[in-house]
Design a protein around this motif. Structure first.
Motif, PDB file in Angstrom:
ATOM      1  N   MET A   1      -1.272  -4.926 -13.005  1.00 57.51           N
ATOM      2  CA  MET A   1      -2.313  -4.250 -12.279  1.00 57.51           C
ATOM      3  C   MET A   1      -2.633  -2.967 -12.836  1.00 57.51           C
ATOM      4  SD  MET A   1      -3.522  -6.296  -9.869  1.00 57.51           S
ATOM      5  CE  MET A   1      -3.971  -5.099  -8.313  1.00 57.51           C
TER       6      MET A   1
ATOM      7  N   TYR B   1      -5.308  -9.906 -14.376  1.00 60.25           N
ATOM      8  CA  TYR B   1      -4.865 -11.331 -14.163  1.00 60.25           C
ATOM      9  C   TYR B   1      -5.950 -12.278 -14.444  1.00 60.25           C
ATOM     10  CZ  TYR B   1      -1.150  -9.879 -10.818  1.00 60.25           C
ATOM     11  OH  TYR B   1      -0.106  -9.416 -10.204  1.00 60.25           O
TER      12      TYR B   1
ATOM     13  N   VAL C   1      -6.960  -6.472 -10.815  1.00 54.37           N
ATOM     14  CA  VAL C   1      -7.124  -7.848 -10.677  1.00 54.37           C
ATOM     15  C   VAL C   1      -7.737  -8.560 -11.857  1.00 54.37           C
ATOM     16  CG1 VAL C   1      -9.424  -8.147  -9.495  1.00 54.37           C
ATOM     17  CG2 VAL C   1      -7.691  -9.967  -9.093  1.00 54.37           C
TER      18      VAL C   1
ATOM     19  N   ILE D   1      -5.732 -11.949  -4.647  1.00 51.00           N
ATOM     20  CA  ILE D   1      -5.649 -12.163  -6.324  1.00 51.00           C
ATOM     21  C   ILE D   1      -5.243 -13.514  -6.448  1.00 51.00           C
ATOM     22  CG2 ILE D   1      -3.833 -11.653  -8.159  1.00 51.00           C
ATOM     23  CD1 ILE D   1      -3.261  -9.033  -7.011  1.00 51.00           C
TER      24      ILE D   1
END
Length: 148
Positions: free
Chosen positions: A101, A132, A129, A30
């Motif tokens: 997530m 993010y 991911v 990540i």
């Protein structure tokens, strides 16, 4: 531009913990994707993970002193009850983007509430991911709009 990515409790166990919710991607993977996107966007990303609430608060205090431009945070379970982390984040004058997530609103009832939400500019959840990556893009856009 400096962006601080904060990872909370148990997130060092991504890739091992509950793959149905979180997949098999690791925290290092990540961070690598977030760092790569940061380079693409021309920003430096600092990553910090801890399983100690006080250490996270101290890192947030340091972010204030360092005058970071934006903060991304996945506080893990602390999202739902840590007023200490919430109050530390409230000290910041930069944009804060909360990321998760999993879709915390489609999980257990206790996960539906975030004590961080009212001080964050927004929350991105449920996209693995990509939460993010979307969070980083959003944080950068918020900072650039503020600077314009």
């Amino acid at each position: 531009m400096n962006v601080l990515m904060l990872h909370g409790i148990n997130l060092n166990m991504f890739g091992k913990r509950d793959p149905k919710q979180y997949g098999t991607i690791t925290l290092d993977q990540i961070n690598a994707q977030v760092d790569a996107l940061g380079k693409e966007l021309g920003v430096e990303v600092q990553n910090f993970q801890t399983n100690f609430e006080g250490a996270l608060c101290e890192r947030i205090h340091q972010a204030y002193l360092d005058k970071v431009d934006a903060v991304l945070i996945n506080a893990g379970a602390w999202t739902h009850y840590s007023y200490g982390i919430r109050d530390a984040l409230a000290i910041l004058t930069c944009p804060i983007v909360e990321v998760h997530m999993s879709n915390i609103h489609a999980r257990e009832a206790f996960r539906h509430h975030s004590v961080l939400a009212e001080i964050a500019q927004g929350q991105i959840a449920g996209f693995g991911v990509d939460s993010y990556l979307l969070g980083l893009r959003t944080a950068v856009n918020l900072v650039r709009a503020k600077q314009a």
